[in-house]
Design an enzyme around this catalytic site. Sequence first.
Site, PDB file in Angstrom:
ATOM      1  N   LYS A   1      34.530  54.907  31.627  1.00  0.00           N
ATOM      2  CA  LYS A   1      35.720  54.151  31.222  1.00  0.00           C
ATOM      3  C   LYS A   1      36.874  55.081  30.791  1.00  0.00           C
ATOM      4  CE  LYS A   1      33.163  49.988  29.748  1.00  0.00           C
ATOM      5  NZ  LYS A   1      32.931  49.049  28.617  1.00  0.00           N
TER       6      LYS A   1
ATOM      7  N   TYR B   1      35.290  41.714  35.802  1.00  0.00           N
ATOM      8  CA  TYR B   1      34.673  41.242  34.550  1.00  0.00           C
ATOM      9  C   TYR B   1      34.694  39.720  34.429  1.00  0.00           C
ATOM     10  CZ  TYR B   1      33.836  45.631  31.920  1.00  0.00           C
ATOM     11  OH  TYR B   1      33.354  46.829  31.445  1.00  0.00           O
TER      12      TYR B   1
ATOM     13  N   ASN C   1      33.739  52.115  24.649  1.00  0.00           N
ATOM     14  CA  ASN C   1      32.354  52.577  24.565  1.00  0.00           C
ATOM     15  C   ASN C   1      31.933  53.439  25.759  1.00  0.00           C
ATOM     16  OD1 ASN C   1      32.208  50.550  26.408  1.00  0.00           O
ATOM     17  ND2 ASN C   1      30.733  49.287  25.296  1.00  0.00           N
TER      18      ASN C   1
ATOM     19  N   HIS D   1      30.194  51.760  31.558  1.00  0.00           N
ATOM     20  CA  HIS D   1      29.679  50.455  31.994  1.00  0.00           C
ATOM     21  C   HIS D   1      28.448  50.704  32.848  1.00  0.00           C
ATOM     22  CE1 HIS D   1      29.435  46.493  33.906  1.00  0.00           C
ATOM     23  NE2 HIS D   1      29.155  47.176  35.000  1.00  0.00           N
TER      24      HIS D   1
ATOM     25  N   GLU E   1      28.353  44.464  42.072  1.00  0.00           N
ATOM     26  CA  GLU E   1      29.306  45.437  41.515  1.00  0.00           C
ATOM     27  C   GLU E   1      29.502  46.646  42.440  1.00  0.00           C
ATOM     28  OE1 GLU E   1      28.490  44.270  36.816  1.00  0.00           O
ATOM     29  OE2 GLU E   1      27.996  46.288  37.494  1.00  0.00           O
TER      30      GLU E   1
HETATM   31  O1  CDP Z   1      28.790  46.773  28.560  1.00  0.00           O
HETATM   32  P1  CDP Z   1      27.628  45.923  28.082  1.00  0.00           P
HETATM   33  O2  CDP Z   1      26.859  45.298  29.219  1.00  0.00           O
HETATM   34  O3  CDP Z   1      26.755  46.678  27.136  1.00  0.00           O
HETATM   35  O4  CDP Z   1      28.250  44.742  27.200  1.00  0.00           O
HETATM   36  P2  CDP Z   1      28.799  43.287  27.619  1.00  0.00           P
HETATM   37  O5  CDP Z   1      28.301  42.333  26.603  1.00  0.00           O
HETATM   38  O6  CDP Z   1      28.486  42.994  29.045  1.00  0.00           O
HETATM   39  O7  CDP Z   1      30.358  43.412  27.412  1.00  0.00           O
HETATM   40  C1  CDP Z   1      31.171  44.066  28.377  1.00  0.00           C
HETATM   41  C2  CDP Z   1      32.134  44.971  27.650  1.00  0.00           C
HETATM   42  O8  CDP Z   1      33.014  44.175  26.861  1.00  0.00           O
HETATM   43  C3  CDP Z   1      31.501  45.939  26.659  1.00  0.00           C
HETATM   44  O9  CDP Z   1      31.028  47.131  27.245  1.00  0.00           O
HETATM   45  C4  CDP Z   1      32.643  46.203  25.709  1.00  0.00           C
HETATM   46  O10 CDP Z   1      33.501  47.235  26.216  1.00  0.00           O
HETATM   47  C5  CDP Z   1      33.412  44.890  25.706  1.00  0.00           C
HETATM   48  N1  CDP Z   1      33.130  44.095  24.515  1.00  0.00           N
HETATM   49  C6  CDP Z   1      34.083  44.042  23.503  1.00  0.00           C
HETATM   50  O11 CDP Z   1      35.141  44.654  23.621  1.00  0.00           O
HETATM   51  N2  CDP Z   1      33.843  43.304  22.378  1.00  0.00           N
HETATM   52  C7  CDP Z   1      32.679  42.636  22.227  1.00  0.00           C
HETATM   53  N3  CDP Z   1      32.465  41.922  21.113  1.00  0.00           N
HETATM   54  C8  CDP Z   1      31.701  42.682  23.224  1.00  0.00           C
HETATM   55  C9  CDP Z   1      31.948  43.436  24.372  1.00  0.00           C
HETATM   56 MG    MG Z   2      27.428  43.859  30.592  1.00  0.00          MG
END
Ligand code: CDP
Ligand code: MG
Length: 136
Positions: A12, A52, A115, A118, A129
């Site tokens: 990212k 997304y 973070n 992805h 994807e």
């Molecule tokens: O990336 P991951 O699959 O671990 O998490 P996700 O639940 O699929 O969420 C996608 C992305 O959204 C995360 O990697 C975060 O960058 C963002 N996110 C966020 O900004 N705030 C949250 N409360 C949850 C997710």
């Molecule tokens: Mg995810």
Amino acid sequence: MSNIQQTLSIIKPDAVERNLIENIKSIFIKNNLTIKEDKKIHITKEEAAEFYKVHQSKPFYEDLCAYLSSGPIVVMILEGDNAVSNNRKLMGATDPKNAEANTIRKLYGLSIDKNSVHGSDSVENAKIEINFFFKN
Ligand code: CDP
Ligand code: MG
């Protein structure tokens, strides 16, 4: 029995900006993931929204799409034994605060939104994807 899979990884903007591309790639390589394809791109907010779209009902969706399109990213196809779960394990928890020691997000993540990486969460989503970024 081996179970060779492919998964999509994204480095990212926060990690590209801090010159962490090679550090992150080396973690994949050391952990038996082969980088089959990789490219540095800068996507539009509309492309991020499409990528997304599973999160479109979430309160963080707008910010997430703005963020992923805010600077260059590196998209990669990783391949190896159980690549989907192996990559998720190497990434660590979504919120770097909760990520295990030595995971990518623990080492490099700045916050739950910035973070650093992805990774696809299932074989099915990995196919979707990969196709999104590497259509032939
Ligand atoms: O990336 P991951 O699959 O671990 O998490 P996700 O639940 O699929 O969420 C996608 C992305 O959204 C995360 O990697 C975060 O960058 C963002 N996110 C966020 O900004 N705030 C949250 N409360 C949850 C997710
Ligand atoms: Mg995810």
